[in-house]
Design an enzyme around this catalytic site. Structure first.
Site, PDB file in Angstrom:
ATOM      1  N   CYS A 111       2.222  31.084 -16.819  1.00 55.53           N
ATOM      2  CA  CYS A 111       0.779  31.500 -16.327  1.00 55.53           C
ATOM      3  C   CYS A 111       0.888  31.951 -15.039  1.00 55.53           C
ATOM      4  O   CYS A 111       1.308  32.888 -14.575  1.00 55.53           O
ATOM      5  CB  CYS A 111      -0.032  30.219 -16.757  1.00 55.53           C
ATOM      6  SG  CYS A 111      -1.844  30.769 -16.674  1.00 55.53           S
ATOM      7  N   HIS A 215       0.537  29.530 -22.355  1.00 59.35           N
ATOM      8  CA  HIS A 215       1.125  28.125 -22.039  1.00 59.35           C
ATOM      9  C   HIS A 215       1.943  27.581 -23.019  1.00 59.35           C
ATOM     10  O   HIS A 215       1.519  26.837 -23.987  1.00 59.35           O
ATOM     11  CB  HIS A 215      -0.141  27.357 -21.733  1.00 59.35           C
ATOM     12  CG  HIS A 215      -0.789  27.437 -20.421  1.00 59.35           C
ATOM     13  ND1 HIS A 215      -0.304  26.699 -19.378  1.00 59.35           N
ATOM     14  CD2 HIS A 215      -1.581  28.294 -20.117  1.00 59.35           C
ATOM     15  CE1 HIS A 215      -1.145  27.344 -18.245  1.00 59.35           C
ATOM     16  NE2 HIS A 215      -1.922  27.897 -18.686  1.00 59.35           N
ATOM     17  N   GLU A 217       4.155  25.273 -23.303  1.00 50.95           N
ATOM     18  CA  GLU A 217       4.202  23.908 -23.331  1.00 50.95           C
ATOM     19  C   GLU A 217       3.190  22.947 -24.075  1.00 50.95           C
ATOM     20  O   GLU A 217       3.488  21.943 -24.488  1.00 50.95           O
ATOM     21  CB  GLU A 217       4.257  23.370 -21.830  1.00 50.95           C
ATOM     22  CG  GLU A 217       2.959  23.479 -21.222  1.00 50.95           C
ATOM     23  CD  GLU A 217       2.404  24.411 -20.567  1.00 50.95           C
ATOM     24  OE1 GLU A 217       1.198  24.626 -20.157  1.00 50.95           O
ATOM     25  OE2 GLU A 217       2.824  25.774 -20.821  1.00 50.95           O
TER      26      GLU A 217
END
Length: 251
Positions: A111, A215, A217
């Site tokens: 990001c 994102h 994660e």
């Protein structure tokens, strides 16, 4: 027994109240690193030289999300819709990027991370997608961050494709800035339907330097494709010589 690779995660900033403020990293980052065999540590931004000294202790670096990048670092004035900026963080991460690339330390940029990577290497940013792009899709989703919200097209000749195994993937999206002019040492590896650059890689194949605008994660726990980004990244974080700590001239 081999030790776990140390993964430094750059920190954002949070202010809970008058007595509680400081470096912040969303727990999805360190949980996903740990789940894939890495030892996560949070890297505070203090100054560029300390950033270099801290990254020299790491086997891999994640440039995390967070605040907008200050446009002074790509020679522009601020757009009216720019959000919070922290020049001290920008300077520390710019120095970190150069050190990591010079010393072949694996780098995963996420990001804001892909944006500061681009700026550090001479690129520029779109400061506000909704007002500066023609017919943009929604890039700042209002659903949970672990849910996907739009498609991206992935280039076949990329590390990203090797990891994901698909040319079309669904991603989450939590940003209003994006790459504008791509840095000369980066190549575009994914794009959204409105033309926003969604992923990049360093042009030298010997380096693991991959950046994504979404994102992963937050999707990794339930999405095996996104988890492979972290699995492959952490596997690339072999121990190397980190004794040559240098000073860098910064802005």
């Amino acid at each position: 027994m081999n030790r776990k690779p140390i993964i430094g995660i750059t920190g954002a900033y949070v202010n809970h109240n008058f007595h509680m403020e400081g470096v912040y990293v969303h727990h999805d980052y360190h949980n996903t690193v740990a789940a894939n065999g890495g030892l996560p540590i949070i890297l505070p931004y203090i100054d560029p030289q300390l950033a270099i000294e801290s990254v020299a202790l790491c086997d891999g670096i994640i440039l995390s999300g967070g605040e907008d990048v200050d446009p002074q670092f790509y020679q522009q004035d601020p757009h009216p819709n720019i959000g919070q900026t922290i020049p001290e963080r920008d300077l520390s991460e710019i120095a970190l990027v150069h050190y990591a690339l010079e010393h072949n330390i694996p780098l995963l940029a996420i990001c804001r991370g892909v944006q500061i990577l681009n700026v550090a290497l001479g690129g520029t940013l779109i400061q506000d997608i909704p007002t500066q792009c023609e017919a943009p899709i929604k890039h700042s989703q209002t659903i949970q961050r672990n849910k996907d919200s739009h498609f991206v097209k992935v280039s076949l000749d990329s590390k990203l494709y090797q990891m994901l195994g698909h040319t079309t993937v669904r991603v989450n999206s939590l940003h209003h800035q994006a790459i504008d002019r791509l840095a000369p040492t980066l190549k575009q590896t994914a794009v959204s339907s409105d033309g926003i650059i969604e992923a990049v890689e360093y042009i030298h194949d010997s380096h693991f330097t991959v950046g994504v605008q979404w994102h992963p994660e937050s999707m990794a726990k339930s999405n095996s494709m996104m988890n492979r980004l972290f699995e492959t990244f952490i596997q690339s974080c072999i121990i190397s010589d980190k004794t040559n700590i240098k000073s860098y001239k910064v802005f």
